[in-house]
Design an enzyme around this catalytic site. Structure first.
Site, PDB file in Angstrom:
ATOM      1  N   ILE A  92      -4.545  -7.522   1.941  1.00 20.99           N
ATOM      2  CA  ILE A  92      -4.067  -7.156   0.625  1.00 20.99           C
ATOM      3  C   ILE A  92      -4.754  -5.810   0.037  1.00 20.99           C
ATOM      4  O   ILE A  92      -5.753  -5.608   0.035  1.00 20.99           O
ATOM      5  CB  ILE A  92      -4.513  -8.287  -0.174  1.00 20.99           C
ATOM      6  CG1 ILE A  92      -4.147  -9.756   0.213  1.00 20.99           C
ATOM      7  CG2 ILE A  92      -4.062  -8.314  -1.697  1.00 20.99           C
ATOM      8  CD1 ILE A  92      -4.879 -10.948  -0.478  1.00 20.99           C
ATOM      9  N   PHE A 139      -9.516  -7.792   2.067  1.00 23.45           N
ATOM     10  CA  PHE A 139      -9.242  -7.448   0.666  1.00 23.45           C
ATOM     11  C   PHE A 139      -9.381  -5.856   0.574  1.00 23.45           C
ATOM     12  O   PHE A 139     -10.748  -5.563   0.797  1.00 23.45           O
ATOM     13  CB  PHE A 139      -9.791  -8.115  -0.549  1.00 23.45           C
ATOM     14  CG  PHE A 139      -9.389  -9.280  -0.719  1.00 23.45           C
ATOM     15  CD1 PHE A 139      -8.259  -9.523  -1.789  1.00 23.45           C
ATOM     16  CD2 PHE A 139      -9.755 -10.547  -0.345  1.00 23.45           C
ATOM     17  CE1 PHE A 139      -8.033 -10.802  -2.161  1.00 23.45           C
ATOM     18  CE2 PHE A 139      -9.476 -12.024  -0.415  1.00 23.45           C
ATOM     19  CZ  PHE A 139      -8.198 -11.998  -1.602  1.00 23.45           C
ATOM     20  N   ASP A 140      -8.854  -4.805   0.053  1.00 18.76           N
ATOM     21  CA  ASP A 140      -9.047  -3.716  -0.515  1.00 18.76           C
ATOM     22  C   ASP A 140     -10.027  -4.128  -1.944  1.00 18.76           C
ATOM     23  O   ASP A 140      -9.677  -4.875  -2.370  1.00 18.76           O
ATOM     24  CB  ASP A 140      -8.024  -2.833  -0.788  1.00 18.76           C
ATOM     25  CG  ASP A 140      -8.355  -1.502  -1.178  1.00 18.76           C
ATOM     26  OD1 ASP A 140      -9.273  -0.892  -0.826  1.00 18.76           O
ATOM     27  OD2 ASP A 140      -7.776  -1.305  -2.236  1.00 18.76           O
ATOM     28  N   LYS A 141     -10.795  -2.971  -2.204  1.00 19.58           N
ATOM     29  CA  LYS A 141     -11.557  -3.436  -3.344  1.00 19.58           C
ATOM     30  C   LYS A 141     -10.896  -2.668  -4.537  1.00 19.58           C
ATOM     31  O   LYS A 141     -10.395  -3.413  -5.403  1.00 19.58           O
ATOM     32  CB  LYS A 141     -12.931  -2.610  -3.116  1.00 19.58           C
ATOM     33  CG  LYS A 141     -13.878  -2.801  -4.498  1.00 19.58           C
ATOM     34  CD  LYS A 141     -15.253  -2.110  -4.203  1.00 19.58           C
ATOM     35  CE  LYS A 141     -15.132  -0.582  -4.510  1.00 19.58           C
ATOM     36  NZ  LYS A 141     -15.102  -0.174  -5.728  1.00 19.58           N
TER      37      LYS A 141
END
Length: 628
Positions: free
Chosen positions: A519, A320-322
Site C-alpha cells: 500500500i 505500508f509506505d509511511k
C-alpha cells in the site's frame, strides 16, 4: 440519394468500428433476444431464431476451440461446449445449442470486463525522464539530449529543472525534491560532494554536478525497468473450468458414449453433453468478482484488476509506505521553543511565520500555514528577505533581524550555539528542526513533523485482528520510521528504502511463501506495487504512476476501509466456493437424470440455465455485504 446497398452497409460499418467489449455486448444482446424468442416459440424468421445465437456466440467458441487444439493441443472448457453445440445442432435441438452458446459467451464477457489492465503508468514514468541537459564545455554552456551525456561531463542544473543523470555536486548549494525516489515530500538540502539522482527536481539554487551514471544506468531508467519487470512473476488465476477442462471433456465424452452404447439413444448422449457444459462453473467466479468489485466501489476502492480480490484473500502481509499512506504527508508544527528570555514561544512563532511568508520552501510554507491556524492573527510584513539555497532564510520582521534554517546557516553567520536536548528528542522522533536566531543570537527552534492519519492506528489493529501482519517500508530515516511504527504498534520496520529496496523486501517475503499486499502513494512505490501479490495505491494523494501501477486504488484515501476490503475478499472467495460446489452438484444430478432418460436436451439446457441464474443471485448478495 443513397442506394439500398449503401443504406444496408452503413450500420454494418458502424458496428465493425465498435471497440471489442462494445461489440461483444451488442452480439450478446442480439443473441439473448434470439434465445428468449426461441424459448417463447416466436419465430419471426423462416428458420429457428436460435440460429442467431448459435452463429453470433457459438461459432466463435467453436473456432477458438479448434485453434487451441490444432496449434497447442490446449483443451479448455470451450472444447466441451463445442461438442455440445455441434451435437445439439446435429439432432435438431437448436434452442439448446443457442442457449448454451449465449451463457458461455456471457461468462466470457464478464471475465473480460473484470481483467482489463492499464499500462499507462510506464508511459508516465518515461515522461519523467529528462529530455535535455546543460553541459559545460570549454567555459561555455551547451544544451544537448540527456541520452548523450557521458560519464565525467560537468552539468549545470537550474532551479525548477529535473536532474538529467546521476552525479555528484561540484559547485553550489540547493534543495532537491527526491519524492520520485524516496517518497518523502520534504526536499533535502544538498551541497558540494553530495549525490543527486536523475528524475529528482532541483527546487531552489543553481548548481554544477559531475555525471556519474548515465543512460540505462541512471536512477530513473532503473526505476522504469523495475516497473516493467516487477509483475512478470505475478501468477494469474486460471478459470476453474479451464483448469479441469481435460478431465471434464474426457468424463463427458465417456459418459455420453457409454450411455449411447448401452441405451442406443443418441438423444440421451447429447443431453449429457448439454448438461455437462460448465456454464454455472464458468459464471461462478466472474459474477462473484463483479459483485465484490461493486461492493468495494461503495467503500471508495477502484478495483483495476479483475483477479485482484482473489489474490488479496490469500495475502498474509500488508506492507505500508509511511508518508501519505499512514500519515497525512504534510508537515505540521509540533513544537515551538524559545531559549531567549526577551521573546516567548508565541513571539518566536510569529517572527518565523512572518519571515517565511516569502519563502517557497515546503517547511516555510508549513510554518506560515500552521501559525495562522494556531495563533489566528495577521502576520507582519517581512523586509530584506533573502533565500539562502540549501540552508534557510534571512529577513527583518518588526525591526528584528531573523535567521531561520539549518545549523549550518547560523554557524555561517558566526552564531555559536548548542542544539538543545529538547530539540534532540524531537529529532529522535523523526521531526525536522528549523533553528532560529534573533539579532545575531540563537533564540530557539521550531519542530515540524508529518502527522498520523486519525484512523491509522485503529486500521492497523483491525487488520491484525483479521490475521494480517503489518510491515512498514519507508524511504524515511530510521528514527522517524520507528517513531511512527511505535505509535501504530507495527513491529517490523524497514527504513531508508529506495525503490529497489522495497522490491527486495517484498521478494524476501514471497520467497518464504508469505504473499504481500503493498500500500503506497508515491512514484517510488510503483515497482513495489507491481511486484506485490496485490498493489493498493492512495488515489487522492498518490501519484498517477502509483495508481496506474496498482491493482486497486483507494479513491478517497480513507485507510479505515482497508479492513473491510480484506474481509470482503475473503467473503468473496467463500461465495465462489459455494457457487462451484453448487454448480458441480447440480451438474452431477442433471447427468444422472440425463443418463436415465428423464431429461431431454431442451429441459437439460433449462436446468443448467437455472443453475446459472442461482449462481448469479448468490453472487449478487455480495453487492450489499457488510463486515460483521
Amino acid at each position: 440519394m443513397k442506394s439500398f446497398c449503401e443504406t444496408l452497409m452503413e450500420p454494418l460499418e458502424q458496428f465493425l468500428e465498435l471497440g471489442g467489449i462494445k461489440k461483444d455486448i451488442t452480439l450478446l444482446v442480439l443473441s439473448g433476444i434470439a434465445v428468449v424468442l426461441s424459448l417463447a416459440g416466436v419465430q419471426p424468421l423462416p428458420f429457428d431464431i436460435a440460429w442467431v445465437a448459435i452463429i453470433l456466440c457459438g461459432v466463435p467458441i467453436i473456432l477458438e476451440a479448434i485453434i487451441g487444439l490444432v496449434t497447442a493441443f490446449d483443451i479448455k472448457a470451450d472444447v466441451l461446449v463445442s461438442l455440445a453445440l455441434i451435437a445439439s445442432v446435429c439432432i435438431g435441438e437448436t434452442f439448446a445449442a443457442g442457449e448454451v452458446a449465449f451463457i458461455m459467451q456471457l461468462g466470457g464477457l464478464l471475465e473480460e470486463l473484470t481483467v482489463a489492465k492499464a499500462r499507462a503508468g510506464i508511459e508516465k514514468l518515461v515522461h519523467l525522464t529528462p529530455q535535455t541537459a546543460r553541459v559545460l564545455k570549454n567555459g561555455t554552456e551547451q544544451t544537448i539530449p540527456a541520452e548523450q551525456v557521458q560519464v565525467g561531463d560537468v552539468l549545470r542544473v537550474l532551479p525548477g529543472e529535473t536532474v538529467p543523470v546521476d552525479g555528484i555536486i561540484t559547485a553550489g548549494q540547493t534543495s532537491i525534491n527526491q519524492a520520485v525516489m524516496t517518497g518523502e515530500s520534504l526536499p533535502v538540502d544538498k551541497t558540494v560532494g553530495d549525490e543527486v539522482s536523475s528524475g529528482t527536481v532541483n527546487q531552489f539554487g543553481a548548481f554544477e554536478m559531475q555525471a556519474a551514471k548515465v543512460g540505462e544506468d541512471s536512477s530513473i531508467q532503473r526505476m522504469i525497468r523495475l516497473v516493467q519487470s516487477a509483475d512478470a512473476g505475478k501468477a494469474k488465476i486460471v478459470g476453474l473450468a479451464d483448469r479441469w477442462a481435460t478431465w471434464i471433456v474426457v468424463i463427458a465424452l465417456t459418459a455420453a458414449a457409454l450411455t449411447w452404447a448401452v441405451t442406443g439413444q443418441i438423444i440421451r448422449a447429447v443431453t449429457i453433453l448439454v448438461v455437462f457444459c460448465p456454464c454455472a462453473l464458468v459464471l461462478a467466479t466472474p459474477t462473484a468478482i463483479m459483485a465484490a468489485i461493486g461492493n468495494a466501489t461503495k467503500h471508495g476502492f477502484l478495483v483495476r484488476e479483475g483477479d485482484a480480490l482473489e489474490r488479496l484473500a490469500r495475502v498474509r502481509v500488508l506492507a505500508f509506505d509511511k508518508t501519505g499512506t499512514l500519515t497525512c504527508g504534510t508537515p505540521e508544527v509540533v513544537a515551538v521553543e524559545s531559549v531567549c528570555p526577551a521573546y516567548n514561544n508565541t513571539d518566536l512563532y510569529r517572527f518565523a511565520a512572518s519571515a517565511e511568508q516569502l519563502s517557497e520552501h515546503p517547511l516555510g510554507k508549513a510554518i506560515v500555514r500552521c501559525c495562522k491556524k494556531d495563533l489566528g492573527t495577521e502576520l507582519a510584513a517581512a523586509q530584506n528577505f533573502q533565500m539562502i539555497p540549501g540552508r534557510g532564510i534571512s529577513a527583518v520582521v518588526d525591526g528584528v533581524q531573523l535567521l531561520a534554517g539549518s545549523p549550518e546557516l547560523l554557524k555561517a553567520e558566526g552564531i555559536d550555539f548548542a542544539v538543545p536536548a529538547s530539540a534532540e528528542n524531537y529529532l529522535q522522533k523523526g521531526a525536522t528542526i528549523t533553528y532560529l536566531a534573533v539579532n545575531g543570537r540563537f533564540a530557539g527552534f521550531i519542530a515540524l513533523s508529518d502527522t498520523l492519519r486519525a484512523e491509522s492506528a485503529d486500521t492497523i489493529r483491525q487488520l491484525a485482528a483479521l490475521g494480517v501482519q503489518p510491515v512498514l517500508l519507508t524511504g524515511d530515516h530510521e528514527s522517524a520510521a520507528n517513531a511512527i511504527a511505535g505509535q501504530l504498534g507495527i513491529r517490523e520496520v524497514r527504513a531508508n528504502c529506495l525503490p529497489q529496496d522495497k522490491l527486495r523486501y517484498i521478494d524476501e517475503f514471497q520467497q518464504k511463501g508469505e504473499l504481500v499486499c503493498m500500500i503506497g502513494d508515491g512514484i517510488n512505490d510503483a515497482p513495489a506495487l507491481k511486484k506485490a501479490e496485490v498493489g493498493i495505491a492512495m488515489g487522492g494523494t498518490g501519484s498517477d504512476i502509483a495508481v496506474d501501477a496498482a491493482d486497486i486504488a483507494l479513491v478517497d484515501d480513507e485507510v479505515k476501509e482497508l479492513p473491510h476490503l480484506m474481509a470482503l475478499s475473503k467473503r468473496m472467495m467463500t461465495t465462489i466456493k459455494l457457487n462451484l460446489t453448487f454448480s458441480m452438484t447440480l451438474n452431477f444430478i442433471a447427468i444422472t437424470l440425463a443418463i436415465t432418460g428423464i431429461l431431454n436436451p431442451v429441459v437439460g439446457a433449462l436446468v443448467h440455465n437455472a443453475g446459472s441464474v442461482l449462481v448469479i443471485i448468490n453472487s449478487a448478495l455480495l453487492l450489499n455485504w457488510k463486515r460483521p
